[in-house]
Design an enzyme around this catalytic site. Structure first.
Site, PDB file in Angstrom:
ATOM      1  N   LYS A   1       0.840  -1.195   0.000  1.00  0.00           N
ATOM      2  CA  LYS A   1       0.000   0.000   0.000  1.00  0.00           C
ATOM      3  C   LYS A   1       0.874   1.243   0.000  1.00  0.00           C
ATOM      4  O   LYS A   1       1.822   1.354   0.785  1.00  0.00           O
ATOM      5  CB  LYS A   1      -0.927  -0.005   1.213  1.00  0.00           C
ATOM      6  CG  LYS A   1      -1.854   1.200   1.289  1.00  0.00           C
ATOM      7  CD  LYS A   1      -2.986   0.987   2.276  1.00  0.00           C
ATOM      8  CE  LYS A   1      -2.506   0.778   3.682  1.00  0.00           C
ATOM      9  NZ  LYS A   1      -3.624   0.654   4.640  1.00  0.00           N
TER      10      LYS A   1
ATOM     11  N   LYS B   1      -9.018   1.356  14.284  1.00  0.00           N
ATOM     12  CA  LYS B   1      -9.150   2.734  13.790  1.00  0.00           C
ATOM     13  C   LYS B   1     -10.297   3.492  14.438  1.00  0.00           C
ATOM     14  O   LYS B   1     -10.170   4.663  14.784  1.00  0.00           O
ATOM     15  CB  LYS B   1      -9.407   2.720  12.272  1.00  0.00           C
ATOM     16  CG  LYS B   1      -8.222   2.449  11.378  1.00  0.00           C
ATOM     17  CD  LYS B   1      -8.613   2.703   9.927  1.00  0.00           C
ATOM     18  CE  LYS B   1      -7.480   2.377   8.968  1.00  0.00           C
ATOM     19  NZ  LYS B   1      -7.359   0.921   8.747  1.00  0.00           N
TER      20      LYS B   1
END
Length: 534
Positions: free
Chosen positions: A418, A490
């Protein structure tokens, strides 16, 4: 004072790689009158100190508080099974390969030479915790998992579900995460593992996933699906002679489920809606409800709103543990550190622009707008509590929000690597500005897999802790929402009525201080008076 905690010697059949302990092993002896071992339990007393604050137009009245608690930790580490939803995905196949590589001590070659198996990236397996200072005032650290007995990932019994029927060896090759020499050696351990059929409701994930869906539970009766999953859990537990099972979602990101009064707002309404096969009951909520009804922990590693209000209430009613949402691995974890640093330094972030692209199946699924929206929400909320902590920088006059832009693109060529780019634009004194730009390239699944390990290890550990206020007779478990797991997530799920903590350092401090409390130590102290006083 006599020693009250001995060096533990709980046995384990798992083979471990050099430098890593086994389940139940500890290396720390604490001499304290606040903790004692009685049979198979560690009993400790702890004074929880806090302060109640009244704010009257900027005039603060602070009243210190103290509450005496007694904790009990079961020292026996149970044989634990891990059922992954999305077993055949990048994370599931990588985790299973990592456990087998470490369990069988498989080393392998890449272009840089020989690589020994390890669990780098895992807090519980590769990080340390401060114990105190030595005679010279220097900090002393011990392995995180050697303060109290913890489950070791080498002992995980792994299974799970997937909408694709490829065995784990094929899934590992498909994901293109691990080096070929490791795949070649570990493949024989993964080939016999075939995912169980999973729940598939096409409306909740991107249409581009349809061709993968060749391993699904038939029918459209959602209550039948709950019962099917419950039976899978019971069969897995019985077949492997397990004491404990944990279910974790690491499958595709779903779209958000609509919150509808009478449908998913209460436990009873949610169960009724499942029995009526209501269209707004998602696959992840089906798995959550099945786990809750079986009384086992369920952790959501993706950003969708699995835990609708009715699901949380159901967990509370059944005393089952839940945790979520969305693995916090690279870009967002850095954001939870950097934003806190800026605000704590008196610098005012006014905009955060975050871009990333990736080429794995997670990125492919997120190329659909509704699934991206789920991810956008979880990424955006990570700075909220930091902004709310400083009314000097964020107020009615200056504004109480940060302009937060998030972009995710699917670029097949980068595979599981990523690429993330962030820009933090902040105000300084007297009209000045500061811009921090970060370019980060990370291997997505090799960051996420250690988070799964930690979430499972800590969820199992927290299941063995009970407490009572001093003077009470009965011990009780923690609240069903395991907010201690927030460090790895998160968008931390919190008990209804309470605000989440997103700052990474605060989350880590909470974990460390819990462990210290259980062994009779006070909160971590960095006053360093040994150095600063004559």
């Amino acid at each position: 004072m006599a020693p009250t905690i001995n060096e533990y010697s709980a046995s384990s059949d798992a083979q471990t790689s050099p430098g890593f302990g086994k389940s139940g092993k500890t290396s720390v002896t604490v001499l304290s009158d606040k903790a004692t071992v009685q049979g198979d339990s560690l009993l400790s007393t702890y004074t929880y100190q806090n302060a109640i604050v009244e704010n009257n137009n900027g005039q603060y009245t602070v009243k210190p508080t103290e509450v005496e608690y007694e904790f009990k930790l079961d020292l026996n580490v149970p044989k634990t099974g891990l059922l992954l939803v999305g077993l055949g995905g990048n994370n599931g196949s990588t985790l299973t390969a990592a456990v087998n590589a470490n369990r069988h001590n498989i080393s392998f070659h890449n272009k840089n030479g020989l690589v020994e198996p390890n669990y780098f990236g895992s807090v519980t397996q590769a990080a340390t915790i401060k114990l105190g200072v030595d005679a010279e005032g220097k900090d002393v650290y011990a392995p995180f998992n050697e303060l109290v007995p913890m489950l070791h990932p080498n002992d995980f019994v792994i299974g799970g579900w997937d909408i694709n029927k490829a065995n784990l060896k094929e899934a590992m090759a498909r994901s293109k995460v691990l080096e070929y020499d490791l795949q070649r050696q570990v493949g024989k351990y993964l080939e016999p593992i075939v995912p169980l059929p999973s729940v598939y409701y096409p409306d909740f994930i991107a249409a581009n996933q349809e061709e993968r869906a060749d391993n699904v539970i038939p029918g459209t009766d959602k209550w039948a699906h709950v019962e099917h999953i419950r039976k899978d859990i019971r069969d897995f537990k019985e077949k492997n002679d397990l004491d404990h099972v944990i279910v974790l979602w690491t499958a595709n990101t779903e779209r958000y489920a609509s919150l509808i009064p009478g449908v998913n707002d209460t436990a009873d309404n949610l169960l009724k809606s499942i029995k009526e096969s209501h269209e707004e009951v998602s696959p992840s909520t089906i798995f959550a409800v099945a786990s809750i009804l079986e009384g086992i922990p369920y952790i959501n590693g993706s950003p969708q709103n699995t835990f609708v209000p009715g699901c949380i209430e159901l967990a509370e009613k059944n005393g089952a543990f839940i945790g979520g949402d969305d693995f916090k691995s690279g870009q967002t974890k850095l954001k939870s550190v950097l934003a806190q640093f800026l605000v704590d330094a008196g610098i005012r972030p006014v905009s955060i622009a975050s871009y990333n692209h990736l080429g794995n199946n997670d990125g492919y699924n997120l190329s659909a707008p509704q699934q991206f929206r789920s991810k956008e929400i979880s990424k955006a909320s990570v700075v909220d509590d930091m902004i709310e902590s400083n009314q000097i920088l964020y107020n009615d006059k200056l504004g109480k929000k940060v302009d937060h832009c998030i972009v995710i693109k699917y670029v097949p060529a980068v595979g599981d690597s990523k690429v993330a780019m962030d820009e933090y634009h902040s105000e300084l004194m007297l009209g000045g500005h500061n811009t921090i730009s970060i370019h980060n390239v990370c291997e997505d699944s090799l960051l996420a897999t250690p988070l799964i390990i930690d979430l499972v290890v800590m969820a199992e550990f927290l299941s063995r802790v009970t407490y009572r206020k001093k003077g009470e007779e009965e011990y009780q478990k923690f609240h069903s929402v395991l907010s201690f797991l927030s460090y790895w997530l998160k968008a931390p799920l919190t008990r209804p009525g309470f605000d989440p903590i997103n700052g990474l350092n605060k989350q880590r401090a909470g974990l460390e201080n819990l462990l210290r409390a259980l062994v009779g130590l006070g909160p971590n102290n960095d006053l360093k008076l040994e150095e600063r006083l004559w």
